[in-house]
Structure formats: structure tokens, C-alpha cells
Enzyme design. Structure first.
Site, short mmCIF file in Angstrom:
data_model
loop_
_atom_site.label_atom_id
_atom_site.label_comp_id
_atom_site.label_asym_id
_atom_site.label_seq_id
_atom_site.Cartn_x
_atom_site.Cartn_y
_atom_site.Cartn_z
N GLY A 17 0.70 -1.19 0.02
CA GLY A 17 0.01 -0.07 0.03
C GLY A 17 0.92 1.28 -0.08
O GLY A 17 1.79 1.32 0.74
N ARG A 81 -0.29 -7.33 -4.86
CA ARG A 81 -0.53 -8.38 -5.71
C ARG A 81 0.36 -9.02 -6.38
O ARG A 81 0.21 -10.02 -7.09
CB ARG A 81 -1.54 -8.09 -6.47
CG ARG A 81 -2.91 -7.58 -6.14
CD ARG A 81 -3.75 -6.96 -7.29
NE ARG A 81 -5.09 -6.30 -6.31
CZ ARG A 81 -6.33 -6.71 -6.56
NH1 ARG A 81 -6.59 -7.66 -7.37
NH2 ARG A 81 -7.29 -6.08 -5.85
N ASP A 122 5.61 -4.84 5.99
CA ASP A 122 6.12 -6.12 6.20
C ASP A 122 6.01 -7.18 5.13
O ASP A 122 6.85 -7.86 4.89
CB ASP A 122 5.21 -6.45 7.27
CG ASP A 122 3.65 -7.12 7.19
OD1 ASP A 122 3.19 -5.93 6.24
OD2 ASP A 122 3.12 -7.69 7.80
N GLY A 123 4.73 -6.99 4.15
CA GLY A 123 4.53 -7.93 3.06
C GLY A 123 5.75 -7.93 2.18
O GLY A 123 6.68 -8.85 1.76
N THR A 144 4.83 2.36 5.87
CA THR A 144 3.39 2.05 6.13
C THR A 144 2.77 3.16 6.84
O THR A 144 3.38 3.52 8.18
CB THR A 144 3.44 0.58 6.86
OG1 THR A 144 1.80 0.60 7.07
CG2 THR A 144 4.18 0.48 8.22
N ASP A 146 0.41 2.15 9.07
CA ASP A 146 0.16 1.49 10.13
C ASP A 146 1.05 1.49 11.28
O ASP A 146 0.76 1.33 12.61
CB ASP A 146 -0.04 -0.02 9.98
CG ASP A 146 -1.18 -0.22 8.81
OD1 ASP A 146 -1.85 0.60 8.55
OD2 ASP A 146 -0.96 -1.44 7.89
N ASP A 148 3.58 -0.58 12.15
CA ASP A 148 3.43 -1.78 12.47
C ASP A 148 4.81 -2.60 12.40
O ASP A 148 4.72 -3.88 12.65
CB ASP A 148 2.45 -2.57 12.37
CG ASP A 148 2.09 -2.88 10.95
OD1 ASP A 148 2.91 -2.38 10.06
OD2 ASP A 148 1.16 -3.68 10.52
N ARG A 181 -24.95 14.03 18.90
CA ARG A 181 -24.73 12.79 18.37
C ARG A 181 -23.67 12.13 19.02
O ARG A 181 -22.55 12.80 19.32
CB ARG A 181 -24.75 12.90 16.84
CG ARG A 181 -26.00 13.24 16.17
CD ARG A 181 -25.81 13.29 14.68
NE ARG A 181 -27.03 13.56 13.94
CZ ARG A 181 -27.08 13.89 12.74
NH1 ARG A 181 -26.07 14.57 11.90
NH2 ARG A 181 -28.36 13.77 12.31
N ARG A 190 -4.82 -2.03 10.33
CA ARG A 190 -4.61 -3.42 10.29
C ARG A 190 -4.70 -3.69 11.86
O ARG A 190 -5.73 -3.40 12.41
CB ARG A 190 -3.29 -4.15 9.71
CG ARG A 190 -3.48 -3.84 8.25
CD ARG A 190 -2.60 -4.44 7.38
NE ARG A 190 -1.23 -4.62 8.30
CZ ARG A 190 -0.23 -5.36 7.46
NH1 ARG A 190 -0.34 -6.09 6.74
NH2 ARG A 190 0.90 -5.40 8.25
N GLU A 241 -9.46 -0.33 12.61
CA GLU A 241 -10.48 -1.36 11.78
C GLU A 241 -10.18 -2.59 12.24
O GLU A 241 -11.21 -3.52 12.15
CB GLU A 241 -9.90 -1.11 10.24
CG GLU A 241 -8.61 -1.45 10.15
CD GLU A 241 -7.96 -1.50 8.71
OE1 GLU A 241 -8.72 -1.09 7.83
OE2 GLU A 241 -6.72 -1.53 8.63
N ARG A 284 -23.90 8.58 14.11
CA ARG A 284 -23.48 8.52 12.57
C ARG A 284 -21.95 7.79 12.60
O ARG A 284 -21.31 8.11 13.64
CB ARG A 284 -23.41 9.91 12.06
CG ARG A 284 -24.72 10.54 12.18
CD ARG A 284 -25.48 9.98 11.20
NE ARG A 284 -26.81 10.78 10.76
CZ ARG A 284 -27.74 10.40 11.34
NH1 ARG A 284 -27.70 9.29 12.21
NH2 ARG A 284 -29.15 11.25 11.23
N GLN A 292 -6.39 8.24 4.55
CA GLN A 292 -5.34 8.47 5.21
C GLN A 292 -3.99 7.89 4.44
O GLN A 292 -2.90 8.23 4.86
CB GLN A 292 -5.63 7.23 6.46
CG GLN A 292 -6.58 7.51 7.38
CD GLN A 292 -7.20 6.29 7.69
OE1 GLN A 292 -6.81 5.81 9.02
NE2 GLN A 292 -8.23 5.54 7.45
O1 F6P Z 1 -1.19 -1.31 5.32
C1 F6P Z 1 -1.83 -0.17 4.84
C2 F6P Z 1 -3.17 -0.16 4.98
O2 F6P Z 1 -3.87 1.12 4.58
C3 F6P Z 1 -4.00 -0.75 6.31
O3 F6P Z 1 -4.13 0.17 7.06
C4 F6P Z 1 -5.36 -1.17 5.49
O4 F6P Z 1 -6.17 -2.27 6.14
C5 F6P Z 1 -5.04 -1.70 3.92
O5 F6P Z 1 -3.74 -1.29 3.85
C6 F6P Z 1 -6.00 -1.29 2.98
O6 F6P Z 1 -5.34 -1.92 1.74
P1 F6P Z 1 -5.96 -1.83 0.43
O7 F6P Z 1 -5.03 -0.64 -0.23
O8 F6P Z 1 -6.05 -3.03 -0.11
O9 F6P Z 1 -7.49 -1.25 0.59
#
Ligand code: F6P
Length: 383
Positions: A17, A81, A122-123, A144, A146, A148, A181, A190, A241, A284, A292
Site C-alpha cells: 500500500g 498483488r 511487512d509484506g 506504512t 500502520d 506496525d 450525536r 490493520r 479497523e 453516525r 489516510q
Molecule cells: O497497510 C496499509 C493499509 O492502509 C491498512 O491500514 C489497510 O488495512 C490496508 O492497507 C488497505 O489495503 P488496500 O489498499 O488493499 O485497500
């Protein structure tokens, strides 16, 4: 330093990503390689796909990186991918999976790459590690939103994402207050709660739900009710999420990612429905999503990404292959890529930031006693 004859051409690719600051890394790699070492740089397009498919490699000159420092995204393109060890190809209408890793290593040799800078999460860094075992010379740059990855205090892209989420919370505050609200903001990250926790504190959320602390819906309702009793007739919740209820699972999107990786998403709506049912509040839900991942990098991310990119080239010059650039205290250092991807860096429950949230009476979705007990258990597991 390496003999320049042995490191005269390096490649750079961006995998997984995207996030703000990737272009700043590419720019720093190209500028450092050209200015300081007189090396050639080849840009590989669309992550590892560029070493699998032909026609996706191009030289990067100074003119290619001019003006890209403030730009989000990646000028090289990316994909999540194209894993060479599990490469999916459509054959007669069916998806078949091939291991093309040997071809990737051979192609890198054909291109004359002395080393490859992999800008990835990480991937991509895990793939880089496996390719290294097959002879590819790699250095890593941790990327990233994230945050992480192990081995570095912070990844680039994270700060900008936190700012984006914080600004969203600022905007949601005014409308939540006007309409009395409960507003839920679902953010990415993640299985780590870094974005939710830091944006939540910076953006004054009343309730912060992170994957590291399973939430008790009754504790969430109690916080909303307490605010109502105190006269604050609105509440702001930020939920990661990957957050999950006590004894329950995280929420995944219905469709599967290619390669079988499940995509998180939807916890905001699930939580909203639970609150409506139990509390009758008007709720809501906003899902911040890929906002992001976009936008111009913050000053912090531009600087970090630039320092990372320059250091990645210095690592190659010093023959420190298999290493990843990292921030430790105030300095850029290097750590083995394998360390960075060994396990996900999640929020430690004993961290001062958790304590700060509790001191400010922010609800983390469970009682203080439960959170403190979990922190002790986590520490005991490590010891
Ligand atoms: O790892 C970065 C991230 O934005 C995560 O926070 C999220 O879960 C995921 O990638 C979303 O991936 P995609 O771009 O495949 O929707």
C-alpha cells in the site's frame, strides 16, 4: 565503502500500500546515489511486478525526481498483488499460482543491479528477505501508515496519516456537538492500534478502541452516558479497523483480497448498531478509508523519508546488505530486515501513551483494571 565498480547500478521499488512520503524516499535515493556516489539508479515500476513483467524498468535521473518531495503516492507505482513466490496468473480463465522468484533474481542480474532498495511494509520486506536467500542484494526502507514494523521507532507515512485522522476528528467534533450525536470514526491500521490511539488523543476522542484492547460494549455505553450526565451531550469515538469486542472477532469486508488475504473494514457500522440498540443515541459513522493514505507528507514524514532514503544508499555503499534503515532515538540506524518483519509491532499496553489516555479519562473500551491486568500479562509473556 564499496569499490564503485561493484555498486555502480542500484534499483529502487515501492511495494504494498502507498503512503505519504514514498516519493521523498525515491528522491533521496536518486539524489544520494547520483551526487555522492555517481551510481546509476533504475526505477522498478509496480513493486515486484516490475521484476516479473518486461518493460517496467526505467533509469531515474535528477529530472525524474525534481519537485516530487511534497507529492503523495509513488511515481513508480505499487501493488500488493505481486508476490514472486505466489504469483497469480490467469490460465484459460482459471487463476494459477506460480513461484517466479528465481526469474526475479535472474532478471535483477540481467539488469546489472548491484543492490535493490525495497521501500515496503511487512509484506514487501518479507518478500525481500526471501529473495535475499536466493542471492538478491537488498536494503529495506520501512513504509506504512500502520506503524506496525519492528526495529524502528516509527515508519514514514504514519505521521501524515495520524494528522489526517486528527483533522477528521476536529471536523466531526463540531457537527457531533451541534446535533448531540455519537459520531464514530473508523480508521485503518490493520491489527495495530497506533493510528487510532495517537489520532484519538491528538484529536480529543472520548473513546478510543484499538485491537490490542478488546472492547466491552457496556463500558462504551457507560462512557457515553457519563458524558450525557455531565452535560456533554455528544461523544466522539475513534475505532481502529482491527478492533474487536471481548470474546468476538474483528470485522472483515465481504470480498476477499487476491491471494486470500482478508481485508478489515466495517467495525464502525457494527459498533454503531450496537450503540443504537443499547443506548438509543443518535449515531453516525464515518469511515476515513484511503484518505489516510493520500495527501502531501507532513514535515516530519518528509524529513524522515529523506533521511531513510539517503541512509539506504549509504548502507549499500558500506555493503550492509540485508539491513533496513530505522529510526532509533534521534538517529537513523540499520537493523536486519528479518528483525523488522519477525512479528508485528502492536501498541504495548504498558506504554505511557495508554496511561496518558487513562489519566485523561479517555475510555479505551474496557475498565482500567482489565487494561492493567492485560499489561502485566503481556509483560510476563515477554519475560
Ligand atoms: O497497510 C496499509 C493499509 O492502509 C491498512 O491500514 C489497510 O488495512 C490496508 O492497507 C488497505 O489495503 P488496500 O489498499 O488493499 O485497500
Amino acid at each position: 565503502m564499496h569499490d564503485s565498480k561493484h555498486s555502480s547500478r542500484i534499483g529502487v521499488l515501492t511495494g504494498g500500500g502507498d503512503c505519504p512520503g514514498i516519493n521523498a524516499v525515491i528522491r533521496a535515493v536518486v539524489k544520494t546515489a547520483l551526487n555522492e556516489y555517481g551510481w546509476e539508479v533504475l526505477g522498478i515500476e509496480d513493486g515486484f511486478e516490475g521484476l516479473i513483467q518486461p518493460g517496467k524498468v526505467r533509469p531515474l535521473q535528477m529530472s525524474d525526481v525534481r519537485g516530487i518531495l511534497p507529492r503523495g503516492g509513488t511515481i513508480l507505482g505499487t501493488t500488493n498483488r505481486a508476490n514472486p513466490f505466489n504469483y497469480e496468473v490467469e490460465v484459460d480463465g482459471e487463476i494459477e499460482v506460480f513461484d517466479v522468484s528465481d526469474d526475479v533474481v535472474r532478471y535483477a542480474q540481467v539488469l546489472g543491479l548491484d543492490a535493490l532498495v525495497v521501500i515496503g511494509g511487512d509484506g514487501s520486506l518479507r518478500i525481500a528477505c526471501e529473495l535475499m536467500e536466493k542471492g538478491l542484494k537488498v536494503v529495506g526502507v520501512p513504509k506504512t501508515i500502520d506503524n506496525d514494523l519492528q526495529g524502528t521507532v516509527i515508519t514514514f507515512g504514519f505521521d501524515t496519516a495520524v494528522n489526517t485522522a486528527m483533522e477528521a476528528l476536529d471536523k466531526l467534533h463540531t457537527t457531533a456537538e451541534s446535533h448531540h450525536r455519537v459520531i464514530i470514526l473508523e480508521v485503518m491500521g490493520r491489527d495495530a492500534g497506533w493510528i487510532a490511539l495517537k489520532a484519538g488523543i491528538a484529536g480529543d476522542a472520548d473513546i478510543i478502541l484499538i485491537p490490542e484492547i478488546p472492547y466491552d460494549i457496556h463500558a462504551v455505553i457507560e462512557k457515553i452516558d457519563a458524558r450525557n450526565r455531565q452535560g456533554a451531550k455528544y461523544s466522539i469515538i475513534i475505532v481502529a479497523e482491527g478492533a474487536r469486542p471481548v470474546g468476538g472477532d474483528a470485522v472483515y469486508q465481504a470480498h476477499r483480497e487476491v491471494g486470500g488475504v482478508r481485508r478489515l473494514g466495517g467495525v464502525g457500522e457494527v459498533l454503531g448498531a450496537q450503540i443504537r440498540e443499547l443506548d438509543h443515541s443518535e449515531v453516525r459513522v464515518t469511515v476515513l478509508g484511503h484518505l489516510q493514505r493520500g495527501g502531501s507528507p507532513s514535515a516530519f514524514d518528509r524529513l524522515l523519508a529523506t533521511r531513510f532514503g539517503a541512509m539506504a544508499v549509504h548502507l549499500i555503499a558500506e555493503a550492509k546488505l540485508g539491513e533496513m534503515v530505522a529510526l532509533r532515538d534521534e538517529s537513523i540506524v540499520s537493523v536486519p530486515i528479518a528483525v523488522a518483519v519477525d512479528q508485528q509491532k502492536i501498541v504495548p499496553l504498558s506504554s505511557d501513551i495508554i496511561r496518558t489516555a487513562l489519566s485523561l479519562n479517555v475510555s479505551l473500551g474496557n475498565t482500567r483494571a482489565v487494561i492493567e491486568r492485560m499489561a502485566v500479562e503481556a509483560r510476563e509473556q515477554v519475560a
